[in-house]
Design a protein around this motif. Structure first.
Motif, PDB file in Angstrom:
ATOM      1  N   ILE A  83      -7.630   0.662   5.672  1.00 39.24           N
ATOM      2  CA  ILE A  83      -8.738  -0.184   6.090  1.00 39.24           C
ATOM      3  C   ILE A  83     -10.038   0.427   5.578  1.00 39.24           C
ATOM      4  CG2 ILE A  83      -8.933   0.989   8.332  1.00 39.24           C
ATOM      5  CD1 ILE A  83      -9.838  -1.742   9.489  1.00 39.24           C
ATOM      6  N   GLN A  84     -10.913  -0.421   5.078  1.00 41.60           N
ATOM      7  CA  GLN A  84     -12.216   0.055   4.594  1.00 41.60           C
ATOM      8  C   GLN A  84     -13.244  -0.130   5.703  1.00 41.60           C
ATOM      9  OE1 GLN A  84     -13.998  -2.000   1.202  1.00 41.60           O
ATOM     10  NE2 GLN A  84     -14.639  -0.025   0.381  1.00 41.60           N
ATOM     11  N   TYR A  85     -13.926   0.973   6.034  1.00 41.71           N
ATOM     12  CA  TYR A  85     -14.902   0.918   7.123  1.00 41.71           C
ATOM     13  C   TYR A  85     -15.947   2.005   6.892  1.00 41.71           C
ATOM     14  CZ  TYR A  85     -16.572  -0.091  11.855  1.00 41.71           C
ATOM     15  OH  TYR A  85     -17.327  -0.477  12.936  1.00 41.71           O
ATOM     16  N   GLN A 136      -3.387  -9.936   6.379  1.00 40.98           N
ATOM     17  CA  GLN A 136      -3.191  -8.565   5.929  1.00 40.98           C
ATOM     18  C   GLN A 136      -2.597  -8.589   4.523  1.00 40.98           C
ATOM     19  OE1 GLN A 136      -2.108  -6.569  10.245  1.00 40.98           O
ATOM     20  NE2 GLN A 136      -0.577  -7.735   9.193  1.00 40.98           N
ATOM     21  N   LYS A 137      -3.090  -7.719   3.663  1.00 42.89           N
ATOM     22  CA  LYS A 137      -2.573  -7.624   2.306  1.00 42.89           C
ATOM     23  C   LYS A 137      -1.352  -6.718   2.313  1.00 42.89           C
ATOM     24  CE  LYS A 137      -7.031  -8.435   0.081  1.00 42.89           C
ATOM     25  NZ  LYS A 137      -8.066  -7.898  -0.837  1.00 42.89           N
ATOM     26  N   ILE A 138      -0.209  -7.287   1.979  1.00 45.14           N
ATOM     27  CA  ILE A 138       1.065  -6.577   2.036  1.00 45.14           C
ATOM     28  C   ILE A 138       1.537  -6.259   0.624  1.00 45.14           C
ATOM     29  CG2 ILE A 138       3.465  -6.661   2.809  1.00 45.14           C
ATOM     30  CD1 ILE A 138       1.449  -6.668   5.105  1.00 45.14           C
ATOM     31  N   GLU A 139       1.984  -5.032   0.427  1.00 51.83           N
ATOM     32  CA  GLU A 139       2.550  -4.655  -0.872  1.00 51.83           C
ATOM     33  C   GLU A 139       3.613  -3.583  -0.670  1.00 51.83           C
ATOM     34  OE1 GLU A 139       1.290  -2.687  -5.199  1.00 51.83           O
ATOM     35  OE2 GLU A 139      -0.257  -3.139  -3.688  1.00 51.83           O
ATOM     36  N   LEU A 140       4.782  -3.800  -1.247  1.00 48.56           N
ATOM     37  CA  LEU A 140       5.840  -2.795  -1.236  1.00 48.56           C
ATOM     38  C   LEU A 140       5.862  -2.146  -2.610  1.00 48.56           C
ATOM     39  CD1 LEU A 140       8.188  -1.526   0.397  1.00 48.56           C
ATOM     40  CD2 LEU A 140       9.687  -3.220  -0.665  1.00 48.56           C
ATOM     41  N   VAL A 152      -0.213  -1.724   3.946  1.00 47.92           N
ATOM     42  CA  VAL A 152      -0.798  -2.784   4.776  1.00 47.92           C
ATOM     43  C   VAL A 152      -2.315  -2.650   4.699  1.00 47.92           C
ATOM     44  CG1 VAL A 152      -0.886  -3.818   7.077  1.00 47.92           C
ATOM     45  CG2 VAL A 152       1.197  -2.651   6.314  1.00 47.92           C
ATOM     46  N   GLY A 153      -2.936  -3.496   3.877  1.00 44.94           N
ATOM     47  CA  GLY A 153      -4.380  -3.458   3.698  1.00 44.94           C
ATOM     48  C   GLY A 153      -5.081  -4.399   4.648  1.00 44.94           C
ATOM     49  N   CYS A 154      -6.067  -3.904   5.370  1.00 48.92           N
ATOM     50  CA  CYS A 154      -6.710  -4.692   6.408  1.00 48.92           C
ATOM     51  C   CYS A 154      -8.228  -4.634   6.319  1.00 48.92           C
ATOM     52  CB  CYS A 154      -6.296  -4.198   7.796  1.00 48.92           C
ATOM     53  SG  CYS A 154      -4.509  -4.129   8.086  1.00 48.92           S
TER      54      CYS A 154
END
Length: 207
Positions: A93-95, A188-192, A200-202
């Motif tokens: 997560i970007q914060y 949520q951006k999901i990538e395997l 899990v990008g949030c």
């Protein structure tokens, strides 16, 4: 040794080159044939080179599905998806934070504190203010969690909205059915990735 076209009947004698007429023929080859021959698709491309190009696309963050389909090996790619595993889960997560401020996660797993603020999972800061942490993904399925904002070791606020939900079985089935390891699910951006790490990008939920 000779070059043949692979049709309905599997060649019995040793050969140096096999040209596949369609993607189903790939599954008729024996392990020895795969190791000892050069395998081409109907366009005259070597399969080993096709896989290397597909891997290059994946490493560049691009989807290789269309490339594989166009090169006549989409069924082989789908077959590999039958063995999908999630070894780890990486939360990102970007914060924007300042000194003494952190981002953490609370959720329904031991690794996520079991909703106990004192046991929350604290993320690690990385470049561009992206906070990251990995947990084990092999024995988990239904995961509920929320991001929290920590100031001087105390939880100051939770992100807005309901609990975030990760259903790993649902994600695996989606990858199998859609033949795609990168998509959006529940905002949520999901990538395997190739190391079986589910990323899990949030974004921080704020109303």
């Amino acid at each position: 040794m000779k070059s043949v076209k692979f049709s309905d009947q599997q060649p019995k004698e040793p050969i140096s080159k096999i040209t596949l007429e369609n993607n189903f023929d790939l599954f008729k080859l024996t392990p020895n044939q795969i190791k000892s021959t050069k395998i081409f698709n109907y366009k005259g491309k070597i399969f080993d080179e096709i896989y290397k190009e597909a891997l290059k696309l994946e490493n560049e963050g691009k989807n290789s599905t269309n490339f594989l389909n166009n090169n006549n090996i989409n069924n082989n790619n789908k077959n590999n998806n039958n063995n999908i595993k999630i070894e780890k889960i990486r939360f990102e997560i970007q914060y924007q934070t300042q000194m003494g401020q952190e981002i953490g996660i609370l959720g329904n797993l031991n690794e996520l504190g079991n909703w106990n603020q004192e046991n929350c999972l604290r993320l690690n800061w990385t470049e561009n203010n992206i906070w990251i942490k990995e947990i084990d993904g092999k024995n988990n399925n239904n995961i509920e969690f929320k991001f929290i904002f920590i100031v001087n070791n105390k939880v100051q606020k939770w992100e807005d909205g309901g609990n975030r939900i990760l259903n790993l079985n649902e994600i695996i089935e989606k990858i199998k059915n859609e033949n795609n390891k990168k998509f959006e699910l529940n905002q949520q951006k999901i990538e395997l990735n190739n190391n079986n790490i589910l990323i899990v990008g949030c974004n921080w939920n704020q109303k």
